[in-house]
Scaffold this active site. Structure first.
Site, PDB file in Angstrom:
ATOM      1  N   GLU A 143      26.953   6.846  12.510  1.00  9.91           N
ATOM      2  CA  GLU A 143      26.076   6.271  13.545  1.00  9.91           C
ATOM      3  C   GLU A 143      24.841   5.683  12.901  1.00  9.91           C
ATOM      4  OE1 GLU A 143      24.996   9.535  16.072  1.00  9.91           O
ATOM      5  OE2 GLU A 143      27.094   9.979  16.511  1.00  9.91           O
TER       6      GLU A 143
ATOM      7  N   LYS B  66      20.922   5.523  12.283  1.00 13.41           N
ATOM      8  CA  LYS B  66      19.826   6.484  12.367  1.00 13.41           C
ATOM      9  C   LYS B  66      18.634   5.737  12.953  1.00 13.41           C
ATOM     10  CE  LYS B  66      17.568  10.212   9.913  1.00 13.41           C
ATOM     11  NZ  LYS B  66      16.273  10.105  10.539  1.00 13.41           N
TER      12      LYS B  66
ATOM     13  N   ASP C  29      15.018   4.934  14.277  1.00 10.09           N
ATOM     14  CA  ASP C  29      13.728   5.395  13.777  1.00 10.09           C
ATOM     15  C   ASP C  29      12.742   5.501  14.936  1.00 10.09           C
ATOM     16  OD1 ASP C  29      11.866   6.227  12.030  1.00 10.09           O
ATOM     17  OD2 ASP C  29      11.554   4.292  11.055  1.00 10.09           O
TER      18      ASP C  29
ATOM     19  N   TYR D 129      22.786  10.273  21.597  1.00  9.11           N
ATOM     20  CA  TYR D 129      23.808  10.556  20.584  1.00  9.11           C
ATOM     21  C   TYR D 129      24.259  12.014  20.575  1.00  9.11           C
ATOM     22  CZ  TYR D 129      19.394  11.482  18.135  1.00  9.11           C
ATOM     23  OH  TYR D 129      18.150  11.906  17.812  1.00  9.11           O
TER      24      TYR D 129
ATOM     25  N   LYS E 107      19.568   7.430   3.931  1.00  9.83           N
ATOM     26  CA  LYS E 107      18.395   6.598   4.238  1.00  9.83           C
ATOM     27  C   LYS E 107      18.458   5.286   3.472  1.00  9.83           C
ATOM     28  CE  LYS E 107      15.038   9.472   5.942  1.00  9.83           C
ATOM     29  NZ  LYS E 107      13.835   9.146   6.584  1.00  9.83           N
TER      30      LYS E 107
ATOM     31  N   CYS F 164     -15.279 -14.784  -9.524  1.00 14.36           N
ATOM     32  CA  CYS F 164     -15.254 -13.798  -8.442  1.00 14.36           C
ATOM     33  C   CYS F 164     -15.358 -14.508  -7.088  1.00 14.36           C
ATOM     34  CB  CYS F 164     -16.417 -12.814  -8.607  1.00 14.36           C
ATOM     35  SG  CYS F 164     -16.536 -11.665  -7.227  1.00 14.36           S
TER      36      CYS F 164
ATOM     37  N   CYS G  55     -18.911 -13.440  -5.424  1.00 12.63           N
ATOM     38  CA  CYS G  55     -20.243 -13.786  -5.937  1.00 12.63           C
ATOM     39  C   CYS G  55     -20.188 -14.883  -7.000  1.00 12.63           C
ATOM     40  CB  CYS G  55     -20.926 -12.531  -6.494  1.00 12.63           C
ATOM     41  SG  CYS G  55     -20.109 -11.904  -7.972  1.00 12.63           S
TER      42      CYS G  55
ATOM     43  N   CYS H  35     -14.961  -8.122 -11.882  1.00  9.92           N
ATOM     44  CA  CYS H  35     -16.183  -8.915 -11.765  1.00  9.92           C
ATOM     45  C   CYS H  35     -17.306  -8.115 -12.418  1.00  9.92           C
ATOM     46  CB  CYS H  35     -16.487  -9.176 -10.290  1.00  9.92           C
ATOM     47  SG  CYS H  35     -18.161  -9.792 -10.050  1.00  9.92           S
TER      48      CYS H  35
ATOM     49  N   CYS I 185     -22.766  -7.934  -6.643  1.00 11.87           N
ATOM     50  CA  CYS I 185     -21.537  -8.384  -5.986  1.00 11.87           C
ATOM     51  C   CYS I 185     -21.306  -7.475  -4.760  1.00 11.87           C
ATOM     52  CB  CYS I 185     -20.394  -8.294  -6.989  1.00 11.87           C
ATOM     53  SG  CYS I 185     -18.810  -8.792  -6.338  1.00 11.87           S
TER      54      CYS I 185
HETATM   55  S1  IVH Z   1      21.755  13.907  15.128  1.00  6.43           S
HETATM   56  C1  IVH Z   1      21.617  18.212  14.003  1.00  6.43           C
HETATM   57  N1  IVH Z   1      21.987  11.295  15.245  1.00  6.43           N
HETATM   58  O1  IVH Z   1      16.981  11.954  12.972  1.00  6.43           O
HETATM   59  C2  IVH Z   1      21.713  16.782  14.317  1.00  6.43           C
HETATM   60  N2  IVH Z   1      19.840  12.209  14.790  1.00  6.43           N
HETATM   61  O2  IVH Z   1      16.500  14.002  10.788  1.00  6.43           O
HETATM   62  C3  IVH Z   1      20.402  16.129  14.445  1.00  6.43           C
HETATM   63  N3  IVH Z   1      18.086  10.541  14.535  1.00  6.43           N
HETATM   64  O3  IVH Z   1      15.454  14.513  14.801  1.00  6.43           O
HETATM   65  C4  IVH Z   1      20.338  14.919  15.190  1.00  6.43           C
HETATM   66  N4  IVH Z   1      19.351   8.785  14.854  1.00  6.43           N
HETATM   67  O4  IVH Z   1      15.309  12.168  15.724  1.00  6.43           O
HETATM   68  C5  IVH Z   1      21.150  12.336  15.048  1.00  6.43           C
HETATM   69  N5  IVH Z   1      22.332   9.009  15.386  1.00  6.43           N
HETATM   70  C6  IVH Z   1      21.516  10.036  15.204  1.00  6.43           C
HETATM   71  C7  IVH Z   1      20.135   9.867  14.955  1.00  6.43           C
HETATM   72  C8  IVH Z   1      19.347  10.982  14.745  1.00  6.43           C
HETATM   73  C9  IVH Z   1      18.121   9.215  14.610  1.00  6.43           C
HETATM   74  C10 IVH Z   1      16.880  11.333  14.213  1.00  6.43           C
HETATM   75  C11 IVH Z   1      16.593  12.436  15.206  1.00  6.43           C
HETATM   76  C12 IVH Z   1      16.512  13.694  14.409  1.00  6.43           C
HETATM   77  C13 IVH Z   1      16.326  13.185  13.027  1.00  6.43           C
HETATM   78  C14 IVH Z   1      16.957  14.160  12.063  1.00  6.43           C
END
Ligand code: IVH
Length: 682
Positions: free
Chosen positions: A113, A115, A117, A225, A312, A406, A409, A424, A430
């Site tokens: 999935e 992630k 932010d 999710y 990440k 600079c 000045c 400088c 300055c």
């Molecule tokens: S699953 C135990 N799925 O990432 C499972 N988390 O570092 C934990 N997050 O606090 C969550 N996208 O805020 C899951 N597709 C995703 C996610 C996700 C973002 C965030 C969530 C969680 C943090 C974990």
């Protein structure tokens, strides 16, 4: 209209609005125009105000907010909200995969999935309606932010489906789409407020906003999710995702089942490429074992599941054009080149500037005007240029040469042999360098006049009110009151407003007056003589006793003081040789600052005689220097690290955990500043 008719119409409107909401915000397939939608909503709000007894907690009118929460109640999570282990490389993912295969064999699949932010949220539905929404908090308990969550238009307030469990929880991420984020920050800037650093902070800030009507205007969104029920409804995570979607929740399109690690890698690559085009921030992907029974088999560590991990992404990079290079002069005189870019969105913000660090870095990039450059935002604050696409450079492109003068000045720039930094040399006149000196002078460890602060110092300098340290002590109430200015950071272009109101001016003048009590050793440190740190300032103050003796000291006399090296001796002589500095010292003396050491009660005798003390952390009643002085005055000796010879560890707030651990191991007594005072009084 009578009450019965109103009830019927409210039901019709609610059903219609919920349906339009779903089509618009979840499916992105609107069935009516915005205008028609607004008309229906307006009619509903009007009817509800005529018949308040008919208002449902989950009416679509709740989307516009209105409820004000003074303090968000803390609620315990029914199912703990765990976090995820992070990985940054394919090798780490291979290890993860190996661990799983070892534990459960080869028969399993992953779900990959995005992630998102944003901010994690758990939303409980009871009898098909939102009961409460709680933030992650510490994983065990979080803040209940239900009214704010109800403003999320893609989130169903009530569910139409039959046969759902009486109570269940959905988990997901609340975020601010890029478009809403940019709009919000533009508003902030035009209201002279500090803009948010990134969409995640903006989402977190929004969830903690007390007035839900304000939250409604921000345009939060969410992806779900996770599904939690007391008795399992499905065998796999993927089935839960499908069900959530079916029940009307917004679930990402990009979840994918993967059988092999290679499929996972392919997913990661595809999503990384897609990332710049997404209308919201993601910072990686999440890889989960699909089967719930296998998840249970794999189990959990203290903080996170063993059946899931996040990968990440590296910082996001985009291409744009280099329009110009300008130069920024720092507080120490160092000159930093800054790229002016064709504005480009990177990770949710519009980037217009980037740091080029120094001449070497600039030469390495071989920058030419109008080059196509690659910009990256690490961490999220200051963007940098990481490369140039020289294959598209026009033949007549002009090479960028480092500045010769600079920009503040106009003094010719200098560069020390073997160093990358241009600076400088006009340190006395300055403006940013004057500012640097004054900021050091007023800092907590020096004269402690921090109410004045950086921004306000800049105003005083740019208005010509001060141009050196001594000018500070000539400041008058009337001169300061009412001054104000909005200051823009040259790289992030963030603005901040500074002003001098009555109370501020009083505080500043009081702090200046109080600073006259600061001991000679700190005054000496505050002057900002190159290479002269706090410890050496203390030693020199003690050795020479007063400033006149120090000013007259020869090279030999200086180097005869323990720990004073040749460089420092030269620096001190060079400082006091300059007539400008002699004049400043004289004026500071006239203002009443301390330029000689207080006579010490020798030999030192006191309640702490023979005791070795280590101090750590921040104290309430004393600065660190004050607490050191107090200990020394009472016969105690201060050392830097905890050993078996340490008598007491004086613990302030946020003290280093290492020191505490060491003290506990060695059985050294840990005391508070109150305990210390009590010891001394004894
Ligand atoms: S699953 C135990 N799925 O990432 C499972 N988390 O570092 C934990 N997050 O606090 C969550 N996208 O805020 C899951 N597709 C995703 C996610 C996700 C973002 C965030 C969530 C969680 C943090 C974990």
């Amino acid at each position: 209209m009578n009450e019965q008719q109103a009830r019927t119409r409210i039901q019709e409107l609610t059903a219609a609005l919920n349906d339009h909401n779903y089509r618009y915000y979840v499916l992105a397939q609107p069935s009516v125009s915005d205008y028609e939608y607004d008309m229906l909503l307006e009619e509903l709000i009007k009817l509800e105000s005529q018949f308040p007894e008919l208002v449902d907690q989950n009416s679509p009118s709740q989307r516009v907010g209105g409820q004000v929460t003074k303090k968000f109640p803390v609620v315990r999570h029914k199912y703990p909200m765990l976090s995820l282990g992070n990985t940054y490389s394919k090798e780490e993912l291979q290890d993860f995969d190996q661990r799983i295969r070892k534990a459960i064999g080869e028969q399993f699949e992953y779900v990959c999935e995005l992630k998102f932010d944003g901010v994690a949220i758990g939303i409980t539905y009871a009898n098909g309606k939102i009961l409460r929404a709680v933030t992650r908090g510490d994983g065990m308990q979080g803040d209940e932010v239900t009214p704010n969550i109800k403003t999320i238009r893609s989130l169903p307030l009530s569910l139409k489906k039959e046969g759902l469990p009486a109570e269940f929880e959905v988990r997901g991420e609340v975020f601010l789409p890029h478009k809403s984020f940019l709009k919000l920050n533009q508003e902030k800037i035009s209201n002279e407020e500090e803009p948010f650093a990134n969409p995640r902070n903006a989402a977190a800030g929004s969830l903690k906003t007390q007035d839900s009507a304000l939250v409604a205007k921000r345009g939060l969104d969410s992806f779900l999710y996770g599904l939690f029920t007391d008795t399992p409804l499905f065998d796999t995570h993927y089935e839960s995702l499908r069900a959530l979607k079916d029940w009307g929740f917004k679930v990402s399109e990009f979840s994918k089942k993967c059988k092999t690690l290679n499929e996972v890698f392919l997913y990661i690559e595809t999503m990384e490429q897609l990332r710049p085009e997404l209308p919201f921030d993601i910072d990686g992907v999440v890889i989960k074992v699909n089967d719930y029974r296998q998840q249970e088999q794999l189990g959990y560590t203290a903080k996170s599941p063993r059946w899931a991990i996040s990968y990440k992404f590296k910082a996001e990079r985009v291409a744009t054009r280099l329009l110009d290079v300008i130069y920024q002069v720092g507080r120490t005189g160092a000159v930093t080149p800054v790229a002016v870019l064709k504005p480009v969105p990177v990770a949710g913000t519009i980037v217009k500037r980037a740091s080029l660090y120094n001449a070497d870095r600039m030469a390495e990039l071989d920058l030419h005007l109008l080059d196509e450059v690659y910009v990256e935002k690490g961490g999220d604050i200051i963007p940098k240029i990481i490369g140039v696409n020289d294959s598209v450079r026009p033949a007549n492109a002009q090479k960028v040469q480092f500045a010769t003068h600079c920009p503040e000045c106009d003094t010719p720039l200098a560069k020390s042999e073997g160093e990358a930094i241009h600076y400088c040399p006009n340190s006395e006149h300055c403006p940013p360098q004057i500012q640097g000196k004054i900021e050091h002078f007023i800092s907590r460890r020096a004269m402690d006049i921090e109410t004045l602060g950086q921004g306000r110092v800049e105003i005083l300098i740019s208005n010509g009110i001060i141009s050196n340290l001594a000018d500070l002590y000539d400041l008058k109430y009337e001169q300061l009151l009412g001054l104000e200015k909005t200051i823009t950071d040259p790289i992030t272009l963030k603005t901040k407003k500074f002003s001098f109101r009555e109370k501020t001016v009083e505080n500043i003048l009081n702090a200046l007056e109080n600073s006259k009590k600061v001991g000679f050793e700190r005054v000496l440190f505050a002057l900002g003589i190159r290479l002269l740190g706090e410890t050496m300032a203390r030693k020199l103050a003690k050795h020479f006793g007063n400033i006149d003796a120090l000013m007259k000291a020869s090279f030999e006399e200086l180097t005869s003081v323990p720990d004073v090296g040749e460089k420092m001796a030269f620096s001190i002589i060079d400082y006091f040789k300059q007539p400008g500095h002699q004049e400043i010292v004289q004026r500071l003396k006239n203002a009443g600052l301390k330029f000689e050491t207080q006579k010490e009660a020798e030999p030192r005798q006191g309640p702490l005689n023979g005791a070795n003390l280590v101090i750590s952390g921040v104290f309430t009643h004393y600065s660190r220097n004050e607490i050191k002085a107090l200990i020394e005055k009472n016969g105690g000796k201060i050392t830097g690290s905890v050993t078996s010879k340490t008598t007491y560890l004086v613990a302030g707030e946020n003290m280093g955990p290492e020191k505490r651990k060491k003290a506990e191991e060695l059985g050294v007594k840990i005391i508070s500043e109150d305990d210390l005072e009590a010891l001394i009084k004894q």
